[in-house]
Scaffold this motif. Structure first.
Motif, PDB file in Angstrom:
ATOM      1  N   ILE A   1       0.882  -1.164   0.000  1.00 22.71           N
ATOM      2  CA  ILE A   1       0.000   0.000   0.000  1.00 22.71           C
ATOM      3  C   ILE A   1       0.918   1.211   0.000  1.00 22.71           C
ATOM      4  N   THR A   2       0.770   2.054  -1.002  1.00 23.20           N
ATOM      5  CA  THR A   2       1.610   3.230  -1.101  1.00 23.20           C
ATOM      6  C   THR A   2       0.763   4.383  -1.617  1.00 23.20           C
ATOM      7  N   TRP A   3       1.405   5.473  -2.027  1.00 19.73           N
ATOM      8  CA  TRP A   3       0.634   6.582  -2.582  1.00 19.73           C
ATOM      9  C   TRP A   3       1.321   7.150  -3.794  1.00 19.73           C
ATOM     10  N   THR A   4       0.511   7.741  -4.657  1.00 21.90           N
ATOM     11  CA  THR A   4       1.014   8.454  -5.823  1.00 21.90           C
ATOM     12  C   THR A   4       0.358   9.827  -5.855  1.00 21.90           C
ATOM     13  N   ARG A   5       0.975  10.736  -6.560  1.00 24.88           N
ATOM     14  CA  ARG A   5       0.345  12.041  -6.767  1.00 24.88           C
ATOM     15  C   ARG A   5      -0.748  11.876  -7.814  1.00 24.88           C
TER      16      ARG A   5
ATOM     17  N   SER B   1      -2.131   7.805 -14.387  1.00 27.24           N
ATOM     18  CA  SER B   1      -2.051   6.901 -15.531  1.00 27.24           C
ATOM     19  C   SER B   1      -0.848   5.979 -15.471  1.00 27.24           C
ATOM     20  N   SER B   2       0.262   6.477 -14.893  1.00 29.78           N
ATOM     21  CA  SER B   2       1.483   5.683 -14.907  1.00 29.78           C
ATOM     22  C   SER B   2       1.658   4.834 -13.653  1.00 29.78           C
ATOM     23  N   GLY B   3       1.210   5.350 -12.506  1.00 27.84           N
ATOM     24  CA  GLY B   3       1.383   4.614 -11.269  1.00 27.84           C
ATOM     25  C   GLY B   3       2.846   4.561 -10.858  1.00 27.84           C
ATOM     26  N   ALA B   4       3.150   3.736  -9.856  1.00 26.08           N
ATOM     27  CA  ALA B   4       4.517   3.585  -9.384  1.00 26.08           C
ATOM     28  C   ALA B   4       5.339   2.870 -10.435  1.00 26.08           C
TER      29      ALA B   4
ATOM     30  N   GLY C   1       7.375   0.417 -12.463  1.00 28.15           N
ATOM     31  CA  GLY C   1       7.506  -1.030 -12.400  1.00 28.15           C
ATOM     32  C   GLY C   1       6.399  -1.729 -11.653  1.00 28.15           C
ATOM     33  N   ALA C   2       5.359  -1.007 -11.280  1.00 34.23           N
ATOM     34  CA  ALA C   2       4.283  -1.607 -10.492  1.00 34.23           C
ATOM     35  C   ALA C   2       2.932  -1.343 -11.134  1.00 34.23           C
ATOM     36  N   ARG C   3       2.037  -2.256 -10.897  1.00 33.34           N
ATOM     37  CA  ARG C   3       0.640  -2.095 -11.295  1.00 33.34           C
ATOM     38  C   ARG C   3      -0.124  -1.636 -10.059  1.00 33.34           C
ATOM     39  N   THR C   4      -0.907  -0.567 -10.198  1.00 33.36           N
ATOM     40  CA  THR C   4      -1.590  -0.018  -9.024  1.00 33.36           C
ATOM     41  C   THR C   4      -3.101  -0.011  -9.210  1.00 33.36           C
ATOM     42  N   GLU C   5      -3.793  -0.085  -8.082  1.00 28.43           N
ATOM     43  CA  GLU C   5      -5.260   0.005  -8.059  1.00 28.43           C
ATOM     44  C   GLU C   5      -5.650   0.975  -6.953  1.00 28.43           C
ATOM     45  N   LEU C   6      -6.520   1.920  -7.273  1.00 25.00           N
ATOM     46  CA  LEU C   6      -6.895   2.951  -6.314  1.00 25.00           C
ATOM     47  C   LEU C   6      -7.702   2.377  -5.155  1.00 25.00           C
ATOM     48  N   ILE C   7      -7.254   2.683  -3.940  1.00 26.33           N
ATOM     49  CA  ILE C   7      -8.025   2.353  -2.741  1.00 26.33           C
ATOM     50  C   ILE C   7      -8.895   3.541  -2.349  1.00 26.33           C
ATOM     51  N   ARG C   8      -8.291   4.722  -2.274  1.00 23.91           N
ATOM     52  CA  ARG C   8      -9.037   5.913  -1.900  1.00 23.91           C
ATOM     53  C   ARG C   8      -8.211   7.142  -2.226  1.00 23.91           C
ATOM     54  N   ARG C   9      -8.877   8.271  -2.348  1.00 21.57           N
ATOM     55  CA  ARG C   9      -8.227   9.568  -2.490  1.00 21.57           C
ATOM     56  C   ARG C   9      -8.061  10.134  -1.084  1.00 21.57           C
ATOM     57  N   ASP C  10      -6.871  10.657  -0.793  1.00 25.98           N
ATOM     58  CA  ASP C  10      -6.565  11.148   0.550  1.00 25.98           C
ATOM     59  C   ASP C  10      -6.271  12.650   0.479  1.00 25.98           C
ATOM     60  N   PRO C  11      -7.280  13.491   0.632  1.00 22.49           N
ATOM     61  CA  PRO C  11      -7.081  14.938   0.503  1.00 22.49           C
ATOM     62  C   PRO C  11      -6.265  15.514   1.660  1.00 22.49           C
TER      63      PRO C  11
ATOM     64  N   ARG D   1      -3.370  12.905  -2.189  1.00 23.63           N
ATOM     65  CA  ARG D   1      -2.624  11.712  -2.578  1.00 23.63           C
ATOM     66  C   ARG D   1      -3.624  10.653  -3.039  1.00 23.63           C
ATOM     67  N   ARG D   2      -3.162   9.763  -3.892  1.00 25.12           N
ATOM     68  CA  ARG D   2      -3.941   8.581  -4.252  1.00 25.12           C
ATOM     69  C   ARG D   2      -3.359   7.408  -3.478  1.00 25.12           C
ATOM     70  N   ILE D   3      -4.113   6.859  -2.542  1.00 18.44           N
ATOM     71  CA  ILE D   3      -3.668   5.677  -1.810  1.00 18.44           C
ATOM     72  C   ILE D   3      -3.964   4.467  -2.689  1.00 18.44           C
ATOM     73  N   VAL D   4      -2.914   3.710  -3.022  1.00 22.66           N
ATOM     74  CA  VAL D   4      -3.074   2.639  -4.005  1.00 22.66           C
ATOM     75  C   VAL D   4      -2.519   1.318  -3.482  1.00 22.66           C
ATOM     76  N   LEU D   5      -3.054   0.261  -4.056  1.00 16.86           N
ATOM     77  CA  LEU D   5      -2.539  -1.081  -3.849  1.00 16.86           C
ATOM     78  C   LEU D   5      -1.567  -1.350  -4.990  1.00 16.86           C
ATOM     79  N   ALA D   6      -0.340  -1.719  -4.678  1.00 18.93           N
ATOM     80  CA  ALA D   6       0.696  -1.895  -5.701  1.00 18.93           C
ATOM     81  C   ALA D   6       1.229  -3.323  -5.704  1.00 18.93           C
ATOM     82  N   ARG D   7       1.490  -3.832  -6.899  1.00 17.61           N
ATOM     83  CA  ARG D   7       2.071  -5.155  -7.079  1.00 17.61           C
ATOM     84  C   ARG D   7       3.015  -5.099  -8.266  1.00 17.61           C
ATOM     85  N   ARG D   8       3.877  -6.082  -8.404  1.00 11.87           N
ATOM     86  CA  ARG D   8       4.804  -6.088  -9.533  1.00 11.87           C
ATOM     87  C   ARG D   8       4.037  -6.265 -10.837  1.00 11.87           C
TER      88      ARG D   8
END
Length: 306
Positions: free
Chosen positions: A147-151, A156-159, A161-171, A271-278
């Motif tokens: 679980i990490t975050w992206t701006r 569109s690009s995510g982290a 080398g990783a595939r990401t899925e949005l968990i929630r927006r964190d204002p 921030r976009r709190i995301v689930l990340a995997r390879r």
């Protein structure tokens, strides 16, 4: 020449059955197919493996040696099937999860509790790290899921080398000390904050969020204190060192001597709190199960916390 494992296992069935005919019936082969497999195995071994007799077959000394090794292979294959079944059924296995501190302090505890209740036999290991380290931990296979975050502009690009899925927006929200002129305000515009000193958490990524928001309002922020954690940032706000723009998730433990201004116009940075995997890899059954729980728990926490 290497011997074919499948043919070695055919020889095991011949040894157990005592005849080519009975072995063929067990394997659902024709007798000629079994005979051909044994002949090819003897060619690979370079010596006879069975002796054909009027009533069945017996193994030569070489055939007995091949069968001993083939039975070891058979046991290893069976053990692998059993272990895979336990892993797929979440009756065993290990899952290594990476997380950022603000998630650890907010909804992660609920996710861990749910996972352990549903899958108590899975060995769950959690590694808390800064956002800048999460990508390295994934790439080096020290963790399986994160679980990490992206701006928001990285949607569109995510982290890397990783595939990401949005968990929630964190204002982001604004923290001000008790008695500050902004205390009690229902909203504030970023341009009103141009003369305020700022407290930030030490991180180039966090600083970039603040700089982008300030520059959009026409000024550059003056940083008076760099905190090592959001709790430290709250303490410095409380004693009047400055104001702070912090993610909403960091308010899980909020001091009583500071005020939160949640309405920042025109739109608070987030921030976009995301689930990340390879990228390009399949998650283990445990990883898939935890991913589902994290998505459910993170989104429910958002709804409960408002």
């Amino acid at each position: 020449m290497a011997m074919d494992i499948r043919r070695m296992l055919v020889l095991v069935e011949v040894a157990r059955a005592g005849s080519l005919t009975d072995a063929a019936a067990r394997l659902n082969y024709t007798v000629s197919a079994v005979s051909q497999q044994i002949g090819q195995l003897e060619d690979e071994a370079g010596q006879p493996l069975v002796e054909r007799r009027p009533r069945g077959v017996t193994l030569t000394e070489s055939g007995q040696a091949v069968v001993r090794h083939a039975e070891q292979i058979e046991r290893a294959v069976q053990a692998a099937h059993e272990e895979l079944g336990e892993i797929s059924g979440l009756r065993r296995g290990t899952l290594r999860l990476g997380t950022i501190p603000t998630v650890t302090e907010s909804f992660l505890a609920g996710a861990i509790a749910a996972f352990r209740e549903r899958h108590p036999q899975v060995d769950l290991r959690v590694h808390s790290a800064a956002r800048s380290d999460i990508g390295h931990l994934l790439a080096s296979r020290e963790i399986d899921l994160a679980i990490t975050w992206t701006r928001e502009e990285e949607e569109s690009s995510g982290a890397a080398g990783a595939r990401t899925e949005l968990i929630r927006r964190d204002p982001s929200v604004l923290l001000v000390p008790a008695g500050h002129p902004l205390t009690g305000r229902r909203s504030v515009r970023m341009e009103e904050l141009r003369h305020e000193p700022w407290i930030i958490r030490t991180s180039s990524n966090v600083l970039a969020l603040l700089q982008d928001a300030c520059e959009a309002a026409g000024f550059s922020p003056v940083v008076s204190f760099e905190a090592r954690s959001y709790q430290e940032a709250q303490a410095m706000v409380a004693v009047g060192m400055g104001i702070a723009l912090v993610p909403q998730l960091s308010l899980y433990s909020l001091r009583e001597d500071i005020t939160v201004v949640t309405a920042i116009s025109p739109r608070p940075p987030a921030r976009r709190i995301v689930l990340a995997r390879r990228r390009g890899e399949r998650l283990s059954p445990a990883g898939t199960a935890m991913g589902t729980i994290l998505l459910e728990t993170g989104r429910a926490w958002k709804a409960e916390q408002g």
